[in-house]
Design an enzyme around this catalytic site. Structure first.
Site, PDB file in Angstrom:
ATOM      1  CB  CYS A  86      -1.146  -0.023   1.205  1.00  0.00           C
ATOM      2  SG  CYS A  86      -1.870   1.533   1.302  1.00  0.00           S
ATOM      3  CB  CYS A  89       0.835   4.945   5.614  1.00  0.00           C
ATOM      4  SG  CYS A  89      -0.667   4.976   6.421  1.00  0.00           S
ATOM      5  CD  GLN A 242      -9.212  19.996   6.058  1.00  0.00           C
ATOM      6  OE1 GLN A 242      -8.571  18.976   6.167  1.00  0.00           O
ATOM      7  NE2 GLN A 242      -9.068  21.096   5.289  1.00  0.00           N
ATOM      8  CE1 TYR A 271      -8.900  28.398  -5.946  1.00  0.00           C
ATOM      9  CE2 TYR A 271      -7.873  30.000  -4.246  1.00  0.00           C
ATOM     10  CZ  TYR A 271      -7.987  29.425  -5.714  1.00  0.00           C
ATOM     11  OH  TYR A 271      -7.036  29.862  -6.557  1.00  0.00           O
ATOM     12  CG  ASP A 340      -8.423  26.055   2.268  1.00  0.00           C
ATOM     13  OD1 ASP A 340      -7.429  25.499   1.954  1.00  0.00           O
ATOM     14  OD2 ASP A 340      -9.481  25.480   2.753  1.00  0.00           O
ATOM     15  CB  CYS A 367      -3.164  20.940   1.375  1.00  0.00           C
ATOM     16  SG  CYS A 367      -3.467  21.044  -0.201  1.00  0.00           S
TER      17      CYS A 367
END
Length: 410
Positions: A86, A89, A242, A271, A340, A367
């Site tokens: 995967c 992470c 979020q 945004y 944002d 982000c």
């Protein structure tokens, strides 16, 4: 005569010493002068790495054997957080406190390299990525699983469309982990391309299946409740929100602390999504103020108009931000701005139009550190400065980090 240097080849294994962290969950290493971006490693480690991609000027690799481990290395709690499995992470092999150090180092490097800040300016900002309440597992309240050809829901390999069937995702909210959506032991999804799961802060749990982009509710409500900024929100289960339960309030608190909105002020929420920041600003400026929210996604516009209907001094504009500014759908003067943007950043035209409107302050919610740093450099070219910066670990165990920066003129 010696053979010419052929460079690294895909699937080749090479022993190397790992250097500093880099964006994207990698560390930097070099083999005969060639740059190698290594996953599943830590700075200072000696590893055997398997090359996964070769490009002009650099290669990518996974650390498959650790010969000399760094003190910050831990055993990944998830059996799928391994090379070739995967890709969700990036940092499960890193102790939680060291993950914050890792992300702080990436933010600082991007500010120096792309925003052109000096070491002294970074020191003055005292940038430090902060942990949110709760631990590094069981936090993710929205997960979209991809379905493979056998109808099994799973997660994607790193930089791949290949699905890794999983029986549990340990960063998923406990309510999501209990859902029977994963194999083995779960249902199969022969007609679906993806399965989306939600466990909202309002206590709703929903499962939606997608076939060629068309959603079908499998269980739970089509609309879920979220609680943030002192309000309850209702929105489609597929709408953006979020994914960390503490993220919305954390970001609102940081934005309000930086902007310190005053009664009667005018504000832009660019945004703006479902209106999280607009609602918080509206409570501060009061009905003598004016809030303009700009959002292009239809779901976000609908959610904002519905959830902010009790705040008549908030206007929701359905448009792309760059279009709304360039075509004067919204115009100054304005006192404060919340910016944002998506991962790609705001971009120079948006930054220039904000500066031209003459706000006293901008709170930039980012982000992506690289996009943020590029936009900070554009602000600096217009005579603005990054006066404050906070980092938040909204995505534990991954390489992602959220920033809230205060930009001021002069």
């Amino acid at each position: 005569m010696s053979a010419p240097d052929r460079g690294l080849g895909e699937a080749e294994r090479v022993e190397l010493t790992v250097d500093a962290v880099a964006p994207g969950g990698h560390c930097v290493a070099r083999v005969d002068g060639q740059v190698v971006f290594v996953r599943h490693a830590l700075p200072g480690e000696r590893v055997v790495a398997e090359v996964t991609e070769v490009h002009r000027g650099f290669a990518r690799a996974d650390a498959v054997t650790v010969l000399q481990a760094a003190p910050e290395r831990v055993e990944p709690p998830c059996p799928y957080a391994r090379p070739g499995r995967c890709g969700g992470c990036d940092l499960q092999h890193v102790a939680p406190a060291a993950q914050l150090d890792w992300k702080t180092a990436v933010v600082r490097e991007q500010l120096i390299r792309l925003a052109k800040l000096t070491d002294a300016e970074c020191d003055a900002l005292a940038v430090r990525v902060e942990a949110l309440p709760g631990g590094p597992l069981g936090w993710r309240s929205r997960i979209r699983y991809t379905v493979d050809g056998a109808g099994r829901a799973g997660l994607l390999k790193h930089r791949s469309h290949e699905v890794v069937p999983v029986d549990r995702c340990l960063i998923a909210h406990p309510a999501i982990q209990e859902l029977p959506v994963l194999a083995p032991g779960g249902v199969r999804w022969p007609d679906a391309d993806a399965v989306e799961t939600v466990a909202s802060t309002g206590g709703d749990v929903a499962v939606t299946a997608y076939a060629e982009g068309t959603p079908t509710t499998v269980s739970g409500p089509e609309r879920v409740r979220e609680r943030a900024a002192g309000r309850e929100w209702e929105l489609s289960a597929s709408s953006f929100w979020q994914v960390h339960p503490a993220a919305a309030d954390t970001l609102v608190d940081a934005v309000l602390a930086q902007l310190a909105p005053r009664p009667g002020e005018r504000a832009w929420d660019l945004y703006g999504g479902a209106g999280l920041f607009a609602a918080a600003l509206a409570a501060r400026v009061g009905d003598t103020g004016r809030i303009t929210l700009v959002e292009s996604a239809a779901q976000g516009v609908a959610a904002a108009r519905e959830n902010l209907a009790d705040l008549p001094w908030v206007e929701v504009v359905a448009a792309r931000v760059e279009t709304a500014l360039a075509r004067r759908r919204i115009t100054g003067p304005v006192d404060v701005v919340v910016l944002d943007p998506p991962r790609s950043g705001a971009g120079a035209p948006v930054v220039r139009d904000i500066v031209a409107a003459g706000p006293r302050a901008v709170a930039y919610v980012a982000c992506d550190p690289a996009a943020f740093a590029r936009d900070v450099h554009t602000f600096a070219g217009a005579g603005w400065r990054l006066a404050e910066l906070r980092g938040f670990d909204l995505f534990p165990m991954t390489q992602h980090v959220e920033l809230v920066g205060l930009l001021l003129p002069g």
